[in-house]
Design a protein around this motif. Structure first.
Motif, PDB file in Angstrom:
ATOM      1  N   PRO A  60       0.800  -1.233   0.000  1.00 53.89           N
ATOM      2  CA  PRO A  60       0.000   0.000   0.000  1.00 53.89           C
ATOM      3  C   PRO A  60       0.833   1.283   0.000  1.00 53.89           C
ATOM      4  CG  PRO A  60      -0.518  -1.396   1.913  1.00 53.89           C
ATOM      5  CD  PRO A  60       0.419  -2.159   1.065  1.00 53.89           C
ATOM      6  N   LEU A  61       1.969   1.275   0.687  1.00 56.73           N
ATOM      7  CA  LEU A  61       2.753   2.520   0.751  1.00 56.73           C
ATOM      8  C   LEU A  61       3.550   2.762  -0.532  1.00 56.73           C
ATOM      9  CD1 LEU A  61       3.916   2.659   4.477  1.00 56.73           C
ATOM     10  CD2 LEU A  61       1.832   3.552   3.413  1.00 56.73           C
ATOM     11  N   ASP A  62       3.559   1.789  -1.439  1.00 54.97           N
ATOM     12  CA  ASP A  62       4.165   1.977  -2.765  1.00 54.97           C
ATOM     13  C   ASP A  62       3.148   2.624  -3.714  1.00 54.97           C
ATOM     14  OD1 ASP A  62       6.292   1.657  -4.646  1.00 54.97           O
ATOM     15  OD2 ASP A  62       5.309  -0.137  -5.464  1.00 54.97           O
ATOM     16  N   ASN A  63       1.905   2.769  -3.258  1.00 56.04           N
ATOM     17  CA  ASN A  63       0.846   3.456  -4.026  1.00 56.04           C
ATOM     18  C   ASN A  63       0.277   4.543  -3.103  1.00 56.04           C
ATOM     19  OD1 ASN A  63      -1.219   4.147  -5.798  1.00 56.04           O
ATOM     20  ND2 ASN A  63      -2.461   2.325  -5.377  1.00 56.04           N
ATOM     21  N   TYR A  64       1.189   5.343  -2.558  1.00 62.29           N
ATOM     22  CA  TYR A  64       0.892   6.196  -1.412  1.00 62.29           C
ATOM     23  C   TYR A  64      -0.275   7.165  -1.634  1.00 62.29           C
ATOM     24  CZ  TYR A  64       1.605   9.091   2.666  1.00 62.29           C
ATOM     25  OH  TYR A  64       1.405   9.757   3.840  1.00 62.29           O
ATOM     26  N   ALA A  65      -0.185   7.986  -2.680  1.00 65.43           N
ATOM     27  CA  ALA A  65      -1.188   9.054  -2.849  1.00 65.43           C
ATOM     28  C   ALA A  65      -2.590   8.464  -3.030  1.00 65.43           C
ATOM     29  CB  ALA A  65      -0.821   9.932  -4.044  1.00 65.43           C
ATOM     30  N   ASN A  66      -2.704   7.417  -3.836  1.00 61.25           N
ATOM     31  CA  ASN A  66      -4.027   6.820  -4.061  1.00 61.25           C
ATOM     32  C   ASN A  66      -4.574   6.162  -2.798  1.00 61.25           C
ATOM     33  OD1 ASN A  66      -4.028   7.627  -6.713  1.00 61.25           O
ATOM     34  ND2 ASN A  66      -3.474   5.620  -7.546  1.00 61.25           N
ATOM     35  N   VAL A  67      -3.694   5.526  -2.033  1.00 65.39           N
ATOM     36  CA  VAL A  67      -4.140   4.856  -0.805  1.00 65.39           C
ATOM     37  C   VAL A  67      -4.613   5.891   0.219  1.00 65.39           C
ATOM     38  CG1 VAL A  67      -3.303   3.552   1.212  1.00 65.39           C
ATOM     39  CG2 VAL A  67      -2.893   2.686  -1.091  1.00 65.39           C
ATOM     40  N   VAL A  68      -3.866   6.977   0.376  1.00 64.56           N
ATOM     41  CA  VAL A  68      -4.263   7.993   1.354  1.00 64.56           C
ATOM     42  C   VAL A  68      -5.580   8.645   0.928  1.00 64.56           C
ATOM     43  CG1 VAL A  68      -3.630  10.262   2.288  1.00 64.56           C
ATOM     44  CG2 VAL A  68      -1.977   8.388   2.325  1.00 64.56           C
ATOM     45  N   LYS A  69      -5.731   8.901  -0.351  1.00 66.34           N
ATOM     46  CA  LYS A  69      -6.998   9.490  -0.816  1.00 66.34           C
ATOM     47  C   LYS A  69      -8.154   8.522  -0.556  1.00 66.34           C
ATOM     48  CE  LYS A  69      -9.251  12.015  -4.444  1.00 66.34           C
ATOM     49  NZ  LYS A  69      -9.330  12.400  -5.842  1.00 66.34           N
ATOM     50  N   PHE A  70      -7.924   7.261  -0.860  1.00 62.56           N
ATOM     51  CA  PHE A  70      -8.939   6.230  -0.609  1.00 62.56           C
ATOM     52  C   PHE A  70      -9.330   6.199   0.876  1.00 62.56           C
ATOM     53  CE2 PHE A  70      -9.033   1.844   1.134  1.00 62.56           C
ATOM     54  CZ  PHE A  70     -10.327   1.498   0.773  1.00 62.56           C
ATOM     55  N   LEU A  71      -8.337   6.274   1.751  1.00 65.55           N
ATOM     56  CA  LEU A  71      -8.634   6.208   3.196  1.00 65.55           C
ATOM     57  C   LEU A  71      -9.477   7.406   3.622  1.00 65.55           C
ATOM     58  CD1 LEU A  71      -5.187   4.936   4.558  1.00 65.55           C
ATOM     59  CD2 LEU A  71      -7.303   3.628   4.316  1.00 65.55           C
ATOM     60  N   ARG A  72      -9.188   8.582   3.056  1.00 65.48           N
ATOM     61  CA  ARG A  72     -10.005   9.757   3.388  1.00 65.48           C
ATOM     62  C   ARG A  72     -11.436   9.585   2.852  1.00 65.48           C
ATOM     63  NH1 ARG A  72      -6.485  12.940   5.788  1.00 65.48           N
ATOM     64  NH2 ARG A  72      -4.451  13.336   4.857  1.00 65.48           N
ATOM     65  N   LEU A  73     -11.552   8.993   1.676  1.00 64.49           N
ATOM     66  CA  LEU A  73     -12.895   8.787   1.095  1.00 64.49           C
ATOM     67  C   LEU A  73     -13.731   7.816   1.936  1.00 64.49           C
ATOM     68  CD1 LEU A  73     -12.038   8.544  -2.737  1.00 64.49           C
ATOM     69  CD2 LEU A  73     -13.193  10.438  -1.593  1.00 64.49           C
ATOM     70  N   VAL A  74     -13.141   6.695   2.354  1.00 65.74           N
ATOM     71  CA  VAL A  74     -13.943   5.714   3.112  1.00 65.74           C
ATOM     72  C   VAL A  74     -14.287   6.220   4.507  1.00 65.74           C
ATOM     73  CG1 VAL A  74     -13.298   3.521   2.063  1.00 65.74           C
ATOM     74  CG2 VAL A  74     -11.921   4.394   3.917  1.00 65.74           C
ATOM     75  N   ASN A  75     -13.489   7.174   4.999  1.00 65.26           N
ATOM     76  CA  ASN A  75     -13.716   7.712   6.343  1.00 65.26           C
ATOM     77  C   ASN A  75     -14.817   8.779   6.364  1.00 65.26           C
ATOM     78  OD1 ASN A  75     -12.326  10.026   8.490  1.00 65.26           O
ATOM     79  ND2 ASN A  75     -12.813   7.982   9.211  1.00 65.26           N
ATOM     80  N   CYS A  76     -15.196   9.272   5.198  1.00 63.75           N
ATOM     81  CA  CYS A  76     -16.172  10.371   5.095  1.00 63.75           C
ATOM     82  C   CYS A  76     -17.536   9.956   5.638  1.00 63.75           C
ATOM     83  CB  CYS A  76     -16.380  10.681   3.622  1.00 63.75           C
ATOM     84  SG  CYS A  76     -15.745  12.232   3.159  1.00 63.75           S
ATOM     85  N   GLU A  77     -18.113  10.815   6.489  1.00 63.72           N
ATOM     86  CA  GLU A  77     -19.405  10.402   7.067  1.00 63.72           C
ATOM     87  C   GLU A  77     -20.543  10.427   6.049  1.00 63.72           C
ATOM     88  OE1 GLU A  77     -20.614  14.503   9.411  1.00 63.72           O
ATOM     89  OE2 GLU A  77     -19.608  12.885  10.515  1.00 63.72           O
ATOM     90  N   GLN A  78     -20.381  11.165   4.971  1.00 64.48           N
ATOM     91  CA  GLN A  78     -21.411  11.147   3.922  1.00 64.48           C
ATOM     92  C   GLN A  78     -21.312   9.877   3.061  1.00 64.48           C
ATOM     93  OE1 GLN A  78     -19.284  13.614   4.519  1.00 64.48           O
ATOM     94  NE2 GLN A  78     -20.305  15.601   4.509  1.00 64.48           N
ATOM     95  N   GLY A  79     -20.259   9.108   3.281  1.00 65.85           N
ATOM     96  CA  GLY A  79     -20.071   7.884   2.494  1.00 65.85           C
ATOM     97  C   GLY A  79     -20.086   6.659   3.388  1.00 65.85           C
ATOM     98  N   LEU A  80     -19.030   5.843   3.328  1.00 68.33           N
ATOM     99  CA  LEU A  80     -19.021   4.584   4.079  1.00 68.33           C
ATOM    100  C   LEU A  80     -18.780   4.790   5.576  1.00 68.33           C
ATOM    101  CD1 LEU A  80     -17.120   2.398   1.484  1.00 68.33           C
ATOM    102  CD2 LEU A  80     -19.501   2.137   2.175  1.00 68.33           C
ATOM    103  N   ASN A  81     -18.159   5.924   5.923  1.00 63.40           N
ATOM    104  CA  ASN A  81     -17.994   6.285   7.343  1.00 63.40           C
ATOM    105  C   ASN A  81     -17.283   5.182   8.149  1.00 63.40           C
ATOM    106  OD1 ASN A  81     -18.233   7.895   9.558  1.00 63.40           O
ATOM    107  ND2 ASN A  81     -20.375   7.400   9.973  1.00 63.40           N
ATOM    108  N   ILE A  82     -16.237   4.630   7.583  1.00 62.13           N
ATOM    109  CA  ILE A  82     -15.450   3.622   8.310  1.00 62.13           C
ATOM    110  C   ILE A  82     -14.376   4.370   9.121  1.00 62.13           C
ATOM    111  CG2 ILE A  82     -13.948   1.586   8.127  1.00 62.13           C
ATOM    112  CD1 ILE A  82     -15.397   0.866   5.527  1.00 62.13           C
ATOM    113  N   GLY A  83     -14.427   4.198  10.439  1.00 60.66           N
ATOM    114  CA  GLY A  83     -13.509   4.936  11.323  1.00 60.66           C
ATOM    115  C   GLY A  83     -12.063   4.496  11.115  1.00 60.66           C
ATOM    116  N   TYR A  84     -11.131   5.435  11.247  1.00 58.42           N
ATOM    117  CA  TYR A  84      -9.712   5.103  11.079  1.00 58.42           C
ATOM    118  C   TYR A  84      -9.279   3.995  12.037  1.00 58.42           C
ATOM    119  CZ  TYR A  84      -9.149   9.146   7.993  1.00 58.42           C
ATOM    120  OH  TYR A  84      -9.246  10.024   6.952  1.00 58.42           O
TER     121      TYR A  84
END
Ligand code: SAH
Length: 342
Positions: A163-187
């Motif tokens: 995952p850290l070899d695809n850093y920017a996409n992984v971090v963006k993905f983590l912010r997206l899944v954490n969004c309360e308007q979306g999947l709201n998966i806690g860190y």
């Protein structure tokens, strides 16, 4: 990834990015939130019933929603489900859906293949094909939820790829899944496993995103580690553990160390004692012992000393447990996921 390059991949976008897109066509910004919520429920443009017909037509013409197709589904006798997903460009990746007493968890892939070269892992046998987009990581969750009819409560980024070899996409993905308007998966319900890319671990520590970091150690000596994991030629264990302490200081999250036990390679009492001496005393940590899983191309065998190794660590004050192996009968266990060739 979609071959239709003229259209916008809206599942890759944050609410802010969607707002900017809509501002350009005179649509109010609250529409961005509506679209985001639909997308993260797995709904297609046609099903976004609270949008105007005009806006839906605009989206049909100018945007697309990345969708993963289930190419194969295998269900283990323990209930674990392994999916082989086909991406927009026909590449294949794997994800594993697991049920625990405390909820469900999805083990996600972050790349097509892997270039890290760990000797005991099937995912790296054919090298790296390409990085996954945030939408393709999200797509694994949406497809698994749709197929099982169950919510994915937690995520482990431990599937195919580093995952850290695809850093920017992984971090963006983590912010997206954490969004309360979306999947709201806690860190706190997300773990990311890395073979130890030191600079990226430090960068991740500064993201203000308190996910659990799992670090693949597998050895307590630089030379022995480098024989198993080429990434160890770049960074010493000392540098890696300093980065882990930094991660703990910034996030307050206990680090989890993964140690795959291989017969005759890294599984003696002396190895356990050296590991106990190595781990930093300045932070809490946990060692996850993984009896090595068989892959056809390699001759590594499961260690007979798993219990003894675990109790040696415990005796020396190190918190450790043996990872429960799920899905071994469908090649869904750690290190068995691969870049399936078509
Ligand atoms: N690239 C990440 C994620 C890999 S998979 C990483 O290296 O951490 C998650 C864990 O499974 C890692 O600790 C990995 O080293 C381990 N693993 C790989 N192959 C294995 C195998 N054959 N048996 C047991 N564990 C394995």
């Amino acid at each position: 990834m979609n071959t239709n390059n003229s259209k916008i991949n809206i599942l890759n976008m944050t609410i802010g990015e969607l707002s900017a897109l809509l501002a350009g066509i005179g649509e109010p910004s609250y529409r961005a939130e509506q679209i985001f919520t639909w997308l993260h429920k797995g709904v297609d443009i046609g099903g976004m019933s609270n949008l105007s017909k005009k806006l839906r037509e605009y989206l049909f013409e100018n945007a697309y929603v990345d969708k993963l197709k289930i190419a194969q589904k295998l269900t283990s006798s323990d209930g674990t489900v392994k999916y082989v997903f086909e991406l927009g460009d026909d590449e294949l990746i794997e994800s594993v859906f697991m049920r625990y007493n405390h909820g469900t968890s999805l083990c996600l892939s972050s790349q097509v293949g892997c270039r890290m070269g760990c000797k005991f892992c099937a995912s790296t046998l054919h090298g790296l094909k390409r990085n996954l987009e945030p939408s393709e990581m999200l797509g694994q969750i949406l497809a698994a939820q749709k197929d099982t009819g169950e919510r994915v409560d937690g995520l482990v980024l431990m599937g195919v790829g580093e995952p850290l070899d695809n850093y920017a996409n992984v971090v963006k993905f983590l912010r997206l899944v954490n969004c309360e308007q979306g999947l709201n998966i806690g860190y706190r319900h997300i773990s990311l496993s890395t073979c130890g890319l030191v600079e990226k671990i430090k960068q991740l520590a500064n993201e203000d995103m308190a996910i659990t970091l799992s670090v693949s150690l597998h050895a307590s000596d630089d030379k022995e580690r480098a024989a198993l994991m080429p990434s160890a030629n770049k960074w010493s264990l000392g540098e890696l553990l300093d980065a882990c302490v930094y991660y703990f200081k910034k996030t307050g999250r206990r680090i989890s160390f993964e140690y795959t036990l291989i017969d005759g390679v890294n599984d003696s009492v002396q190895h356990a004692e050296r590991l106990a001496r190595l781990l930093p005393k300045t932070m809490p940590c946990h060692v996850n012992l993984i009896p090595v899983n068989k892959i056809a191309e390699r001759t590594y065998n499961k260690s007979p000393n798993v219990i003894q190794f675990n109790s040696t660590l415990n005796r020396l004050g190190i918190n450790s447990t043996v990872r429960r192996s799920l899905g071994a009968d469908i090649n869904a266990s750690c290190g068995q996921l691969r870049n399936v060739m078509k």
